[in-house]
Design an enzyme around this catalytic site. Structure first.
Site, PDB file in Angstrom:
ATOM      1  N   TYR A 169      -0.033   4.216   8.423  1.00 55.16           N
ATOM      2  CA  TYR A 169      -1.232   4.908   8.882  1.00 55.16           C
ATOM      3  C   TYR A 169      -2.149   3.992   9.674  1.00 55.16           C
ATOM      4  CZ  TYR A 169      -0.206   9.254   6.516  1.00 55.16           C
ATOM      5  OH  TYR A 169       0.376  10.446   6.152  1.00 55.16           O
TER       6      TYR A 169
ATOM      7  N   ALA B  44      -5.462 -10.894   6.283  1.00 55.03           N
ATOM      8  CA  ALA B  44      -6.710 -10.135   6.378  1.00 55.03           C
ATOM      9  C   ALA B  44      -7.612 -10.366   5.175  1.00 55.03           C
ATOM     10  CB  ALA B  44      -6.407  -8.645   6.519  1.00 55.03           C
TER      11      ALA B  44
ATOM     12  N   TYR C 279      -4.537   7.970  -0.441  1.00 59.99           N
ATOM     13  CA  TYR C 279      -3.565   9.039  -0.702  1.00 59.99           C
ATOM     14  C   TYR C 279      -3.783   9.543  -2.116  1.00 59.99           C
ATOM     15  CZ  TYR C 279       0.990  11.430  -1.085  1.00 59.99           C
ATOM     16  OH  TYR C 279       1.984  12.362  -1.256  1.00 59.99           O
TER      17      TYR C 279
ATOM     18  N   GLY D  99      -4.868  -3.840   9.250  1.00 61.88           N
ATOM     19  CA  GLY D  99      -3.577  -3.269   8.891  1.00 61.88           C
ATOM     20  C   GLY D  99      -3.053  -2.414  10.026  1.00 61.88           C
ATOM     21  N   SER D 100      -3.087  -2.965  11.248  1.00 57.87           N
ATOM     22  CA  SER D 100      -2.882  -2.185  12.469  1.00 57.87           C
ATOM     23  C   SER D 100      -1.425  -2.029  12.901  1.00 57.87           C
ATOM     24  CB  SER D 100      -3.643  -2.844  13.626  1.00 57.87           C
ATOM     25  OG  SER D 100      -3.182  -4.176  13.824  1.00 57.87           O
ATOM     26  N   SER D 101      -0.473  -2.615  12.186  1.00 57.42           N
ATOM     27  CA  SER D 101       0.888  -2.694  12.714  1.00 57.42           C
ATOM     28  C   SER D 101       1.887  -1.741  12.084  1.00 57.42           C
ATOM     29  CB  SER D 101       1.415  -4.127  12.554  1.00 57.42           C
ATOM     30  OG  SER D 101       1.466  -4.491  11.179  1.00 57.42           O
TER      31      SER D 101
ATOM     32  N   VAL E  78       6.751   8.893   5.286  1.00 49.57           N
ATOM     33  CA  VAL E  78       7.716   7.847   4.938  1.00 49.57           C
ATOM     34  C   VAL E  78       7.215   6.547   5.551  1.00 49.57           C
ATOM     35  CG1 VAL E  78      10.093   7.054   5.149  1.00 49.57           C
ATOM     36  CG2 VAL E  78       9.617   9.493   4.844  1.00 49.57           C
ATOM     37  N   THR E  79       6.821   5.613   4.696  1.00 49.07           N
ATOM     38  CA  THR E  79       6.341   4.312   5.156  1.00 49.07           C
ATOM     39  C   THR E  79       7.071   3.214   4.399  1.00 49.07           C
ATOM     40  OG1 THR E  79       4.565   4.107   3.513  1.00 49.07           O
ATOM     41  CG2 THR E  79       4.047   5.301   5.543  1.00 49.07           C
TER      42      THR E  79
ATOM     43  N   TYR F 163       1.772   7.459  -9.564  1.00 46.09           N
ATOM     44  CA  TYR F 163       0.867   7.178  -8.459  1.00 46.09           C
ATOM     45  C   TYR F 163      -0.596   7.355  -8.869  1.00 46.09           C
ATOM     46  CZ  TYR F 163      -0.590   6.324  -3.722  1.00 46.09           C
ATOM     47  OH  TYR F 163      -1.178   5.757  -2.619  1.00 46.09           O
TER      48      TYR F 163
END
Length: 402
Positions: free
Chosen positions: A56, A115, A231, A51-53, A281-282, A241
């Site tokens: 976080y 992945a 989170y 999840g590198s792109s 913010v993502t 959440y």
């Protein structure tokens, strides 16, 4: 090479195109924000970031490269540019990250694909064996709407729902002219199937499968450490959440960490933890009811004291590599969110939340910051970029440093 002027077009918080030059500048800013390590490692650790792109995971990749000089592999799932559309923002961010890694002499491969699949796990394992021998660190940061189980072929879809009863909350929206509105929305409760499917997608199953896959091939180095990013958040967003379907998945992730920690300690003297990050913010967080409002109010309270993801992940790498002791809470979680969940901060945010209306929101929340952060996810609103100038959109997927 195709060049054109790219202007921001969006549907709510989702943008239809991304800006290559803006994405590249954003990556440069993040890299430059990482302070040099006090001590340079004697050898560059080998790391895998899943999840590198984006979000976080992107911060973990850049901080690892700039802080401790990792070499290794980043895995993500991004769409290439077409004649009509730009690539996804993560495609351009990955190209920029790879270029910075190359300029700084770090051997870093970036693989684009699913992945969750065993095919990707096989490709990664073979690459580790051929180029690096063993893996020192694995960071798991995957936020996906669905997952196909490689064993059964079943596809699971995650849900954003409360558990037990309907959940009503304030949320932030913008009208057709960009004016902010504070509204109330209600989300119906999850079914047992919703919960199970969300856990199957966002829980610890895939993380554990990655560890199993690499351990079975004897690719984990002595002292191997792994962290899954998570989170908790504020009581203000608990209902949707932490106490909702996502929270059930996060609880499963944390239980998986405890199981993996016991196994890795016996196997290679290693550790497995979850890393609880602070608010940001993502692209994923803006889809959750109430989170946009909460983030804007939090920024209104903290201002520049709000800790960005790149600073948080720099601290995580210090702990994973032993530059600082691994500091975990009673549940075995690294806590990078103390600045957010400070009681005084939460009290101030709660006071603003309770009084937030369409009329008062502009003085209670930092909406200029929030707007800019959303746009920056797609490469817009980045200082120093001339958005009236044509920019090349056909950016190739990066080759590794050889």
């Amino acid at each position: 090479m195709s060049e054109r002027v790219i202007t921001p077009r969006s549907r709510g918080f989702l943008f239809l195109d991304s800006h290559p030059a803006g994405c590249a500048r954003l990556v440069q800013e993040m890299w430059q924000a990482v302070p040099a390590a006090e001590e340079t490692p004697s050898s560059a650790p080998v790391a895998l970031v899943i999840g590198s792109s984006a979000g976080y995971g992107l911060a973990a990749t850049i901080a690892g490269l700039a802080r401790v000089g990792i070499r290794g592999i980043g895995v993500c799932f991004e769409k290439a540019p077409t004649e009509r559309r730009t690539a996804t923002a993560g495609w351009y961010r990955t190209a920029a990250t790879a270029e910075l890694a190359r300029k700084n002499g770090h051997e870093m491969f970036f693989l684009n694909g699913d992945a969750f699949s065993d095919a990707m796990k096989d490709e990664v394992a073979e690459l580790i064996r051929e180029r690096f021998g063993r893996l020192d660190h694995l960071v798991h940061s995957v936020a996906a709407p669905r997952r196909t189980d490689p064993d059964t072929g079943a596809t699971y879809t995650s849900a954003l729902k409360p558990i037990g009863e309907a959940y009503r909350t304030k949320t932030l929206a913008f009208d057709s002219e960009g004016a902010p509105e504070v509204k109330e929305v209600e989300t119906q409760p999850a079914t047992e199937d919703d919960i199970a499917q969300t856990v199957a997608v966002m829980g610890g199953a895939d993380w554990e499968r990655w560890i199993d896959h690499l351990a079975d091939r004897e690719l984990l180095a002595d002292g191997f450490t792994t962290a899954a990013l998570s989170y908790i958040g504020s009581p203000l967003t608990d209902g949707i959440y932490r106490q909702g379907t996502i929270g059930a998945a996060k609880s499963h992730l944390e239980a998986t960490a405890r199981t993996l920690n016991e196994r890795l300690e016996k196997l290679v003297g290693g550790r497995a933890v979850t890393s609880v990050n602070g608010a940001a913010v993502t692209q994923s967080s803006t889809a959750i009811p109430g989170i946009a409002l909460y983030a804007g109010l939090l920024r209104g309270v903290l201002g520049d004291a709000m800790v960005p993801p790149i600073a948080q992940l720099t601290g995580l790498w210090d702990q994973l590599t032993g530059a600082r002791p691994l500091d975990v809470d009673d549940d075995g979680r690294v806590r990078l969110d103390a600045w957010e969940l400070n009681s005084a901060v939460q009290a101030a945010v709660t006071e603003r939340w309770d009084t937030a209306t369409t009329e008062s929101i502009t003085r209670l929340a930092d909406l200029d910051w929030f707007h800019a952060e959303v746009q920056r996810l797609y490469g817009f609103a980045v200082p120093g970029i001339d958005y009236s100038a044509p920019t090349a959109t056909q950016v190739p997927w990066p080759d590794a440093v050889s």
